[in-house]
Design a protein around this motif. Structure first.
Motif, PDB file in Angstrom:
ATOM      1  N   ARG A   1      47.810  40.703  39.463  1.00 21.62           N
ATOM      2  CA  ARG A   1      46.813  40.356  38.446  1.00 21.62           C
ATOM      3  C   ARG A   1      46.297  41.560  37.677  1.00 21.62           C
ATOM      4  O   ARG A   1      45.745  41.410  36.584  1.00 21.62           O
ATOM      5  CB  ARG A   1      45.657  39.589  39.082  1.00 21.62           C
ATOM      6  N   ALA A   2      46.497  42.770  38.211  1.00 27.52           N
ATOM      7  CA  ALA A   2      46.077  43.970  37.485  1.00 27.52           C
ATOM      8  C   ALA A   2      46.856  44.148  36.192  1.00 27.52           C
ATOM      9  O   ALA A   2      46.461  44.937  35.327  1.00 27.52           O
ATOM     10  CB  ALA A   2      46.238  45.210  38.368  1.00 27.52           C
ATOM     11  N   MET A   3      47.946  43.408  36.046  1.00 31.39           N
ATOM     12  CA  MET A   3      48.702  43.412  34.791  1.00 31.39           C
ATOM     13  C   MET A   3      47.837  43.016  33.609  1.00 31.39           C
ATOM     14  O   MET A   3      48.082  43.413  32.472  1.00 31.39           O
ATOM     15  CB  MET A   3      49.876  42.435  34.930  1.00 31.39           C
ATOM     16  N   TRP A   4      46.804  42.227  33.870  1.00 31.17           N
ATOM     17  CA  TRP A   4      45.981  41.652  32.805  1.00 31.17           C
ATOM     18  C   TRP A   4      44.679  42.419  32.567  1.00 31.17           C
ATOM     19  O   TRP A   4      43.771  41.901  31.913  1.00 31.17           O
ATOM     20  CB  TRP A   4      45.662  40.201  33.134  1.00 31.17           C
ATOM     21  N   THR A   5      44.577  43.638  33.057  1.00 35.45           N
ATOM     22  CA  THR A   5      43.324  44.400  32.923  1.00 35.45           C
ATOM     23  C   THR A   5      42.815  44.476  31.481  1.00 35.45           C
ATOM     24  O   THR A   5      41.622  44.240  31.226  1.00 35.45           O
ATOM     25  CB  THR A   5      43.500  45.812  33.510  1.00 35.45           C
ATOM     26  N   PRO A   6      43.647  44.777  30.470  1.00 36.16           N
ATOM     27  CA  PRO A   6      43.113  44.850  29.097  1.00 36.16           C
ATOM     28  C   PRO A   6      42.595  43.504  28.590  1.00 36.16           C
ATOM     29  O   PRO A   6      41.692  43.469  27.751  1.00 36.16           O
ATOM     30  CB  PRO A   6      44.312  45.320  28.267  1.00 36.16           C
ATOM     31  N   GLN A   7      43.147  42.415  29.102  1.00 38.04           N
ATOM     32  CA  GLN A   7      42.694  41.103  28.649  1.00 38.04           C
ATOM     33  C   GLN A   7      41.369  40.718  29.316  1.00 38.04           C
ATOM     34  O   GLN A   7      40.519  40.110  28.676  1.00 38.04           O
ATOM     35  CB  GLN A   7      43.784  40.060  28.923  1.00 38.04           C
ATOM     36  N   PHE A   8      41.187  41.092  30.571  1.00 41.48           N
ATOM     37  CA  PHE A   8      39.874  40.895  31.194  1.00 41.48           C
ATOM     38  C   PHE A   8      38.805  41.659  30.430  1.00 41.48           C
ATOM     39  O   PHE A   8      37.722  41.142  30.165  1.00 41.48           O
ATOM     40  CB  PHE A   8      39.911  41.356  32.654  1.00 41.48           C
TER      41      PHE A   8
ATOM     42  N   VAL B   1      37.502  34.128  32.592  1.00 38.69           N
ATOM     43  CA  VAL B   1      38.902  34.560  32.658  1.00 38.69           C
ATOM     44  C   VAL B   1      39.295  34.635  34.131  1.00 38.69           C
ATOM     45  O   VAL B   1      38.632  35.289  34.932  1.00 38.69           O
ATOM     46  CB  VAL B   1      39.111  35.924  31.975  1.00 38.69           C
ATOM     47  N   ILE B   2      40.398  33.964  34.466  1.00 38.88           N
ATOM     48  CA  ILE B   2      40.857  33.871  35.851  1.00 38.88           C
ATOM     49  C   ILE B   2      42.311  34.316  35.913  1.00 38.88           C
ATOM     50  O   ILE B   2      43.130  33.895  35.094  1.00 38.88           O
ATOM     51  CB  ILE B   2      40.748  32.420  36.370  1.00 38.88           C
ATOM     52  N   ALA B   3      42.622  35.163  36.883  1.00 35.23           N
ATOM     53  CA  ALA B   3      44.014  35.592  37.074  1.00 35.23           C
ATOM     54  C   ALA B   3      44.291  35.674  38.569  1.00 35.23           C
ATOM     55  O   ALA B   3      43.669  36.468  39.272  1.00 35.23           O
ATOM     56  CB  ALA B   3      44.276  36.934  36.406  1.00 35.23           C
ATOM     57  N   PRO B   4      45.203  34.862  39.083  1.00 40.63           N
ATOM     58  CA  PRO B   4      45.569  34.959  40.495  1.00 40.63           C
ATOM     59  C   PRO B   4      46.657  35.989  40.736  1.00 40.63           C
ATOM     60  O   PRO B   4      47.420  36.339  39.836  1.00 40.63           O
ATOM     61  CB  PRO B   4      46.101  33.550  40.797  1.00 40.63           C
ATOM     62  N   ASP B   5      46.727  36.467  41.961  1.00 40.94           N
ATOM     63  CA  ASP B   5      47.941  37.080  42.467  1.00 40.94           C
ATOM     64  C   ASP B   5      48.820  35.935  42.966  1.00 40.94           C
ATOM     65  O   ASP B   5      48.417  35.181  43.866  1.00 40.94           O
ATOM     66  CB  ASP B   5      47.650  38.021  43.645  1.00 40.94           C
ATOM     67  N   LEU B   6      49.999  35.772  42.393  1.00 42.54           N
ATOM     68  CA  LEU B   6      50.901  34.730  42.855  1.00 42.54           C
ATOM     69  C   LEU B   6      51.292  34.956  44.313  1.00 42.54           C
ATOM     70  O   LEU B   6      51.251  36.094  44.807  1.00 42.54           O
ATOM     71  CB  LEU B   6      52.155  34.719  41.986  1.00 42.54           C
ATOM     72  N   ARG B   7      51.657  33.882  44.995  1.00 47.18           N
ATOM     73  CA  ARG B   7      52.073  34.058  46.391  1.00 47.18           C
ATOM     74  C   ARG B   7      53.232  35.059  46.462  1.00 47.18           C
ATOM     75  O   ARG B   7      54.149  35.063  45.638  1.00 47.18           O
ATOM     76  CB  ARG B   7      52.474  32.721  47.030  1.00 47.18           C
TER      77      ARG B   7
END
Length: 262
Positions: free
Chosen positions: A32-39, A48-54
């Motif tokens: 989920r850290a991939m989305w840091t600029p979007q958070f 804004v919600i972002a999971p770590d996929l299994r």
């Protein structure tokens, strides 16, 4: 029962807010850290919600094979737990394919789709063999050699050094078992091209101009299949424009979100 997913959940404009929650689905082999600029850009005005996929990040690792339908069920269960009824669903690369699977499973909850650097076709026979071989390699060797090899395809060779470091760190931190299970499952994915023609909500299709994994032609094909979509090609980026060119990516995403909210 779906495994409990680690997740980030920031921002809450209130129950009466017109701002639609945004759910972000990362690609392989990231977290989920991939989305840091979007958070940073959007959590001040919406949830804004972002999971770590299994198999990735801090979520449980499930060896064997993880189908895209497994990821979709996990996301549905998480959003049920968080009491998020409707939302915009965005995904990049494998995450985009999971977004399409989610739309197939629960379209009534999704108010808009964002498909970034992804493609809708089923895997070819050659692709299945390649994914299986890579899964075997990751289990045998771990993630570092793979990460070193593909870094400058995930992001452009000319990408900012900090972006490269961030992407490489996510890849090397990923569980080899989780990544291998996802590769095997992704090889068995269905063809989503017919599904795209049935999508009734607005869609945003985004791609880096220099993406070698999912080239602009793939984005153009999805754009053509969707009834109501906007296509944005981001110059100066490869497979991860949300990190490589966050300003341009966020501008496109922000305009799309404003339209859905409206």
């Amino acid at each position: 029962m779906s495994p409990f997913l680690a997740y980030e959940d920031k921002g809450d404009a209130g129950i009466d807010s017109p701002s639609t929650p945004l759910v972000l689905v990362h690609g392989h082999p990231f977290d989920r850290a991939m989305w840091t600029p979007q958070f940073e850009a959007f959590s001040a005005t919406r949830r804004v919600i972002a999971p770590d996929l299994r198999g990735y990040g801090a979520s449980p690792v499930v060896p064997g094979i993880t189908l895209l339908s497994d990821f979709a069920r996990d996301i549905e269960a998480l959003l049920d737990d968080l009491k998020v009824d409707t939302f915009v669903l965005a995904g990049l690369s494998m995450g985009g394919q999971i977004v399409m699977e989610c739309y197939d499973r629960f379209p009534g909850r999704i108010r808009g789709l964002v498909l970034a650097d992804t493609f809708a076709a089923a895997e070819t026979a050659e692709g299945k063999r390649a994914r299986g071989a890579m899964a075997d390699r990751l289990l045998r060797e771990g993630m570092r050699g793979y990460a070193d090899e593909v870094l400058e395809k995930m992001v452009a060779p000319y990408a900012d050094a900090q972006v490269k470091t961030h992407v490489h760190r996510m890849m090397t931190a990923a569980s080899a078992e989780g990544a291998a299970a996802a590769l095997r499952g992704r090889a068995e994915r269905p063809d989503y091209r017919a599904l795209l023609t049935r999508v009734t909500v607005p869609a945003l299709v985004v791609v880096g101009a220099d993406d070698a994994y999912t080239p602009v032609a793939d984005a153009e094909a999805m754009h053509a299949a969707l009834r109501d979509s906007t296509l944005r090609v981001i110059d100066g980026a490869a497979h991860m424009p949300n990190l490589e060119r966050p300003g341009e990516f966020n501008e496109a995403l922000g305009a799309f979100l404003a339209r859905v909210d409206g």
